[in-house]
Design a protein around this motif. Structure first.
Motif, mmCIF file in Angstrom:
data_model
loop_
_atom_site.group_PDB
_atom_site.id
_atom_site.type_symbol
_atom_site.label_atom_id
_atom_site.label_comp_id
_atom_site.label_asym_id
_atom_site.label_seq_id
_atom_site.Cartn_x
_atom_site.Cartn_y
_atom_site.Cartn_z
ATOM 1 N N VAL A 22 55.543 -18.933 -51.807
ATOM 2 C CA VAL A 22 55.816 -17.761 -52.641
ATOM 3 C C VAL A 22 56.840 -16.906 -51.897
ATOM 4 O O VAL A 22 56.493 -15.905 -51.257
ATOM 5 N N PRO A 23 58.117 -17.289 -51.950
ATOM 6 C CA PRO A 23 59.128 -16.651 -51.096
ATOM 7 C C PRO A 23 59.731 -15.367 -51.654
ATOM 8 O O PRO A 23 60.755 -14.908 -51.159
ATOM 9 N N PHE A 24 59.116 -14.790 -52.652
ATOM 10 C CA PHE A 24 59.727 -13.629 -53.300
ATOM 11 C C PHE A 24 59.087 -12.309 -52.885
ATOM 12 O O PHE A 24 59.354 -11.279 -53.472
ATOM 13 N N GLN A 25 58.220 -12.372 -51.853
ATOM 14 C CA GLN A 25 57.566 -11.155 -51.373
ATOM 15 C C GLN A 25 57.646 -11.106 -49.851
ATOM 16 O O GLN A 25 57.463 -12.122 -49.176
ATOM 17 N N CYS A 52 61.434 -26.857 -59.766
ATOM 18 C CA CYS A 52 60.724 -25.698 -59.206
ATOM 19 C C CYS A 52 60.631 -25.790 -57.689
ATOM 20 O O CYS A 52 60.776 -24.779 -56.981
ATOM 21 N N CYS A 53 60.419 -26.997 -57.181
ATOM 22 C CA CYS A 53 60.384 -27.202 -55.725
ATOM 23 C C CYS A 53 61.725 -26.856 -55.110
ATOM 24 O O CYS A 53 61.800 -26.184 -54.065
ATOM 25 N N LEU A 54 62.801 -27.287 -55.735
ATOM 26 C CA LEU A 54 64.141 -27.020 -55.221
ATOM 27 C C LEU A 54 64.448 -25.527 -55.217
ATOM 28 O O LEU A 54 64.954 -24.990 -54.218
ATOM 29 N N VAL A 55 64.131 -24.834 -56.309
ATOM 30 C CA VAL A 55 64.401 -23.397 -56.398
ATOM 31 C C VAL A 55 63.570 -22.628 -55.371
ATOM 32 O O VAL A 55 64.075 -21.715 -54.696
ATOM 33 N N ALA A 95 65.191 -20.477 -52.318
ATOM 34 C CA ALA A 95 64.931 -19.036 -52.293
ATOM 35 C C ALA A 95 64.331 -18.613 -50.956
ATOM 36 O O ALA A 95 64.669 -17.556 -50.406
ATOM 37 N N PHE A 96 63.462 -19.438 -50.400
ATOM 38 C CA PHE A 96 62.875 -19.143 -49.088
ATOM 39 C C PHE A 96 63.943 -19.161 -48.000
ATOM 40 O O PHE A 96 63.984 -18.274 -47.139
ATOM 41 N N ILE A 97 64.817 -20.162 -48.025
ATOM 42 C CA ILE A 97 65.876 -20.253 -47.016
ATOM 43 C C ILE A 97 66.836 -19.077 -47.124
ATOM 44 O O ILE A 97 67.218 -18.467 -46.117
ATOM 45 N N TYR A 98 67.228 -18.747 -48.337
ATOM 46 C CA TYR A 98 68.173 -17.651 -48.523
ATOM 47 C C TYR A 98 67.569 -16.321 -48.062
ATOM 48 O O TYR A 98 68.241 -15.514 -47.408
ATOM 49 N N GLY A 99 66.318 -16.094 -48.393
ATOM 50 C CA GLY A 99 65.695 -14.827 -48.038
ATOM 51 C C GLY A 99 65.467 -14.650 -46.549
ATOM 52 O O GLY A 99 65.464 -13.520 -46.044
ATOM 53 N N THR A 100 65.280 -15.747 -45.807
ATOM 54 C CA THR A 100 64.964 -15.646 -44.381
ATOM 55 C C THR A 100 66.167 -15.884 -43.469
ATOM 56 O O THR A 100 66.100 -15.552 -42.283
ATOM 57 N N LEU A 101 67.254 -16.436 -43.993
ATOM 58 C CA LEU A 101 68.393 -16.758 -43.128
ATOM 59 C C LEU A 101 69.693 -16.067 -43.506
ATOM 60 O O LEU A 101 70.565 -15.901 -42.652
#
Length: 275
Positions: A97-100, A223-226, A230-236
């Motif tokens: 859940v990479p949106f929080q 959904c797995c790809l998105v 999203a997790f990579i973009y948000g953390t890097l």
């Protein structure tokens, strides 16, 4: 004449009170004072408790006692695997859940990257991809007696997951070197850690793909790809914008390409004989 006792009759001596040993007071180990032994005799008995407490009392002290390159390697590896189960679980949830809490997560991965979670995520992903690929074929076969497991899926999944886990950071490092920038401007421990945890959505995706519906499988793959991207973009992305702004989108594109390869090879190759 006074009768002799048994000991005296055999020519022995009568035991006095000083020669007897009391069973009520067990002998105890005497701690050595640390001084030189007198008369060249051996040092006194230290006791079992003293022997246990005489060595290093912690992992850090034992690692520090190892000399040379082995000690340096153990000390470095300890830092990379020094993470608790609660912290690993927290990072796994964030990858799903990479949106929080992205900002706090980025700081956490920057300051305390670990390799324990990425290793087990990659290993579990290999097992799940190979197992679900074979099991999905079994579910859709009319004659289950003629089914044979395709063990080559294990080697394909392992080559794909572990290969990209190593190749992606190496390619990013090579890109920095070819661009003339310092290879140390990017924290590659953070890069490997984030990419390893970004593989987490592959596990629930593989379980959903057991359902014999082609549309549902494609939805699960997308959904797995998105989620992973999203997790990579948000953390890097924020760190890359500061450390290597000219290569930010190239590195992120490299991650995107690696995940596209993972999910597409799984969806097309592992299910090529069924829907």
């Amino acid at each position: 004449m006074v009768p002799l006792s048994g000991e005296e009759a055999r020519g022995g001596q009568v035991a006095t009170e000083a020669d007897t040993v009391s069973l009520r007071e067990a002998p105890r180990g005497v701690m050595d004072s640390g001084g030189p032994p007198a008369g060249g005799q051996s040092q006194g008995f230290r006791g079992f408790g003293g022997m246990l407490t005489s060595g290093p009392s912690s992992l850090e002290e034992r690692v520090a006692g190892v000399e040379g390159w082995a000690g340096s390697w153990l000390s470095y590896a300890q830092q990379l695997f020094d993470v608790s189960s609660d912290e690993v679980l927290k990072r796994l949830k964030l990858a799903l859940v990479p949106f929080q809490g992205q900002e706090d997560a980025a700081n956490d991965f920057r300051t305390r990257p670990d390799f324990y979670g990425p290793f087990w995520v990659a290993t579990t992903s290999v097992l799940f991809l190979a197992a679900t690929g074979n099991f999905a074929r079994l579910l859709e076969m009319e004659d289950e007696q003629s089914f044979k497991s395709d063990f080559s899926l294990v080697s394909v999944a392992a080559s794909m997951i572990y290969g990209l886990l190593v190749a992606v950071p190496l390619c990013a490092r090579l890109g920095l070197y070819c661009s003339g920038q310092s290879v140390d401007c990017i924290n590659f421990k953070q890069v490997i850690c984030v990419y390893g945890y970004s593989l987490t959505p592959l596990i629930p995706m593989s379980v959903i793909c057991l359902v014999p519906m082609a549309v549902l499988r494609w939805i699960a793959v997308l959904c797995c790809l998105v989620t992973s991207l999203a997790f990579i973009y948000g953390t890097l992305s924020a760190d890359l914008a500061v450390e290597a702004p000219s290569l930010k989108w190239k590195v992120l594109g490299l991650f995107c390409g690696a995940h596209v390869i993972n999910v597409m090879v799984y969806r097309i190759y592992f299910f090529h004989s069924i829907n």
